[in-house]
Motif scaffolding. Structure first.
Motif, PDB file in Angstrom:
ATOM      1  N   GLU A 127     -10.200   0.100 -11.804  1.00 34.28           N
ATOM      2  CA  GLU A 127      -9.968   1.163 -10.832  1.00 34.28           C
ATOM      3  C   GLU A 127     -10.852   2.372 -11.121  1.00 34.28           C
ATOM      4  O   GLU A 127     -11.362   3.026 -10.205  1.00 34.28           O
ATOM      5  CB  GLU A 127      -8.501   1.568 -10.851  1.00 34.28           C
ATOM      6  N   GLU A 128     -11.031   2.669 -12.414  1.00 32.47           N
ATOM      7  CA  GLU A 128     -11.838   3.827 -12.801  1.00 32.47           C
ATOM      8  C   GLU A 128     -13.330   3.527 -12.748  1.00 32.47           C
ATOM      9  O   GLU A 128     -14.141   4.449 -12.575  1.00 32.47           O
ATOM     10  CB  GLU A 128     -11.445   4.278 -14.211  1.00 32.47           C
ATOM     11  N   HIS A 129     -13.703   2.259 -12.896  1.00 36.22           N
ATOM     12  CA  HIS A 129     -15.118   1.865 -12.929  1.00 36.22           C
ATOM     13  C   HIS A 129     -15.326   0.628 -12.057  1.00 36.22           C
ATOM     14  O   HIS A 129     -15.690  -0.450 -12.566  1.00 36.22           O
ATOM     15  CB  HIS A 129     -15.567   1.596 -14.370  1.00 36.22           C
ATOM     16  N   PRO A 130     -15.151   0.753 -10.754  1.00 33.59           N
ATOM     17  CA  PRO A 130     -15.284  -0.419  -9.862  1.00 33.59           C
ATOM     18  C   PRO A 130     -16.689  -1.003  -9.847  1.00 33.59           C
ATOM     19  O   PRO A 130     -16.864  -2.149  -9.418  1.00 33.59           O
ATOM     20  CB  PRO A 130     -14.894   0.150  -8.497  1.00 33.59           C
ATOM     21  N   GLU A 131     -17.670  -0.264 -10.326  1.00 32.74           N
ATOM     22  CA  GLU A 131     -19.039  -0.772 -10.318  1.00 32.74           C
ATOM     23  C   GLU A 131     -19.211  -1.975 -11.249  1.00 32.74           C
ATOM     24  O   GLU A 131     -20.196  -2.713 -11.153  1.00 32.74           O
ATOM     25  CB  GLU A 131     -20.015   0.336 -10.721  1.00 32.74           C
ATOM     26  N   TYR A 132     -18.241  -2.199 -12.136  1.00 34.14           N
ATOM     27  CA  TYR A 132     -18.340  -3.323 -13.060  1.00 34.14           C
ATOM     28  C   TYR A 132     -17.450  -4.497 -12.654  1.00 34.14           C
ATOM     29  O   TYR A 132     -17.276  -5.443 -13.436  1.00 34.14           O
ATOM     30  CB  TYR A 132     -17.971  -2.869 -14.480  1.00 34.14           C
ATOM     31  N   ALA A 133     -16.921  -4.461 -11.452  1.00 33.26           N
ATOM     32  CA  ALA A 133     -16.005  -5.518 -11.014  1.00 33.26           C
ATOM     33  C   ALA A 133     -16.660  -6.896 -11.040  1.00 33.26           C
ATOM     34  O   ALA A 133     -15.996  -7.912 -11.284  1.00 33.26           O
ATOM     35  CB  ALA A 133     -15.478  -5.211  -9.610  1.00 33.26           C
ATOM     36  N   GLY A 134     -17.953  -6.968 -10.779  1.00 35.47           N
ATOM     37  CA  GLY A 134     -18.641  -8.253 -10.770  1.00 35.47           C
ATOM     38  C   GLY A 134     -18.964  -8.793 -12.144  1.00 35.47           C
ATOM     39  O   GLY A 134     -19.347  -9.955 -12.285  1.00 35.47           O
ATOM     40  N   VAL A 135     -18.817  -7.945 -13.158  1.00 33.14           N
ATOM     41  CA  VAL A 135     -19.149  -8.338 -14.528  1.00 33.14           C
ATOM     42  C   VAL A 135     -17.893  -8.690 -15.318  1.00 33.14           C
ATOM     43  O   VAL A 135     -17.891  -9.626 -16.121  1.00 33.14           O
ATOM     44  CB  VAL A 135     -19.924  -7.211 -15.242  1.00 33.14           C
ATOM     45  N   ILE A 136     -16.829  -7.938 -15.094  1.00 39.72           N
ATOM     46  CA  ILE A 136     -15.597  -8.131 -15.852  1.00 39.72           C
ATOM     47  C   ILE A 136     -14.879  -9.378 -15.367  1.00 39.72           C
ATOM     48  O   ILE A 136     -14.649  -9.562 -14.176  1.00 39.72           O
ATOM     49  CB  ILE A 136     -14.658  -6.909 -15.708  1.00 39.72           C
ATOM     50  N   ASP A 137     -14.522 -10.227 -16.293  1.00 38.81           N
ATOM     51  CA  ASP A 137     -13.771 -11.441 -15.979  1.00 38.81           C
ATOM     52  C   ASP A 137     -12.413 -11.339 -16.681  1.00 38.81           C
ATOM     53  O   ASP A 137     -12.297 -11.644 -17.860  1.00 38.81           O
ATOM     54  CB  ASP A 137     -14.529 -12.679 -16.460  1.00 38.81           C
ATOM     55  N   PRO A 138     -11.369 -10.899 -15.955  1.00 34.78           N
ATOM     56  CA  PRO A 138     -10.059 -10.749 -16.601  1.00 34.78           C
ATOM     57  C   PRO A 138      -9.551 -12.095 -17.089  1.00 34.78           C
ATOM     58  O   PRO A 138      -9.633 -13.095 -16.378  1.00 34.78           O
ATOM     59  CB  PRO A 138      -9.163 -10.202 -15.465  1.00 34.78           C
ATOM     60  N   PRO A 139      -9.022 -12.166 -18.310  1.00 34.10           N
ATOM     61  CA  PRO A 139      -8.520 -13.443 -18.828  1.00 34.10           C
ATOM     62  C   PRO A 139      -7.263 -13.882 -18.108  1.00 34.10           C
ATOM     63  O   PRO A 139      -6.503 -13.069 -17.591  1.00 34.10           O
ATOM     64  CB  PRO A 139      -8.237 -13.133 -20.304  1.00 34.10           C
ATOM     65  N   ASP A 140      -7.070 -15.184 -18.068  1.00 36.46           N
ATOM     66  CA  ASP A 140      -5.854 -15.754 -17.494  1.00 36.46           C
ATOM     67  C   ASP A 140      -4.760 -15.624 -18.534  1.00 36.46           C
ATOM     68  O   ASP A 140      -4.786 -16.285 -19.566  1.00 36.46           O
ATOM     69  CB  ASP A 140      -6.113 -17.222 -17.142  1.00 36.46           C
ATOM     70  N   ILE A 141      -3.747 -14.764 -18.266  1.00 35.44           N
ATOM     71  CA  ILE A 141      -2.708 -14.500 -19.267  1.00 35.44           C
ATOM     72  C   ILE A 141      -1.431 -15.229 -18.955  1.00 35.44           C
ATOM     73  O   ILE A 141      -0.373 -14.900 -19.489  1.00 35.44           O
ATOM     74  CB  ILE A 141      -2.451 -12.980 -19.369  1.00 35.44           C
ATOM     75  N   ARG A 142      -1.474 -16.210 -18.069  1.00 34.88           N
ATOM     76  CA  ARG A 142      -0.257 -16.961 -17.762  1.00 34.88           C
ATOM     77  C   ARG A 142       0.233 -17.709 -18.989  1.00 34.88           C
ATOM     78  O   ARG A 142      -0.557 -18.187 -19.788  1.00 34.88           O
ATOM     79  CB  ARG A 142      -0.530 -17.939 -16.614  1.00 34.88           C
TER      80      ARG A 142
END
Length: 274
Positions: free
Chosen positions: A259-274
């Motif tokens: 939310e604070e740095h949307p310019e990195y949305a294409g780089v960040i891959d959130p881990p699957d925490i299920r």
């Protein structure tokens, strides 16, 4: 490469030739092909980054070849039993020997046809060791050549141990361990500057490199400074994908960062925490 998040700072990277398991301390491992070698990297000896209990799990999974790459701060009493030493004390001479000692391209193929044990220097004793079990104790700011076309460079951590830069036939991996800018607002400014300087000095070794997958701390315990090291990495190092880790039980910190740095949305891959 197939990347699986396990827990905390633990990730499993699967390539055509082998597995790379980073900083496992708990969690369920996915199904593994016992015939593929598995590298176990431990960045340091903190209980949330390393446990010797992992090695019996790999034995029960039937893994034929396990190569433990352990930071030198981990005491020998916490080593797995029966592992053959890959790195003698004179590691500089070992690098020269090992790099010429049948590290064959066939080990980087889809199915290893040459046992990894065949790539071990002949001078290493096999007495009282288990077949297919090897250990490399590593130090910061050094380079190591390992089986399966794997090269490892170590960076000095700002906490304990090392960070790992791993080059394999499929690409380049970076696992930070606890290398981070750990300064927080409550810390005296002098100490914050020292921490920031140490962190950036270590990270400077990555400038100019192209990294395929980077695993970085994003720690909510640092308050408003939670992303200082994470953001500096993104601004100074070229990485195709970045995987946040070390966020404890607060994965929402990843949403806050995006939310604070949307310019990195294409780089960040959130881990699957299920």
């Amino acid at each position: 490469m197939k990347i699986t998040y396990i827990q905390h700072s633990g990730f499993l990277v699967e390539t055509a030739a082998c597995y790379y398991l980073f900083d496992y301390y708990k969690g369920t491992l996915p199904g593994l092909d016992p015939s593929r070698p598995i590298f176990v990297f431990a960045s340091h000896g903190h209980a949330d980054h390393y446990t010797p209990d992992l090695f019996p799990l790999l034995d029960r999974a039937g893994m034929e070849t396990v190569i433990a790459v352990l930071s030198n701060d981990i005491p020998p009493r916490r080593y797995p039993a029966g592992y053959q030493n890959l790195v003698p004390d004179d590691s500089e001479a070992w690098i020269q020997t090992f790099s010429l000692h049948r590290v064959t391209p066939s080990l980087a193929s889809s199915a290893p046809s040459v046992p990894v044990s065949d790539t071990v220097p002949a001078c290493i004793s096999e007495r009282e060791t288990a077949p297919g079990r090897f250990l490399a104790k590593v130090y910061h700011s050094r380079e190591y050549i390992l089986p399966c076309g794997t090269q490892v460079q170590t960076l000095l951590s700002t906490d304990k141990g090392v960070a790992y830069l791993v080059t394999c036939p499929e690409g380049v991996l970076y696992h930070a361990g606890d290398l981070n800018d750990w300064s927080i607002p409550e810390t005296p400014e002098k100490e914050r500057k020292q921490m920031r300087g140490s962190f950036r000095a270590s990270l400077s070794r990555l400038k100019g490199l192209s990294i395929d997958a980077a695993f970085l701390p994003l720690d909510p315990r640092l308050g408003d400074s939670y992303a200082d090291g994470f953001l500096y990495f993104l601004q100074t190092v070229s990485a195709k994908k970045v995987y946040p880790m070390h966020f404890w039980d607060q994965p929402e910190i990843i949403c806050r960062f995006l939310e604070e740095h949307p310019e990195y949305a294409g780089v960040i891959d959130p881990p699957d925490i299920r």
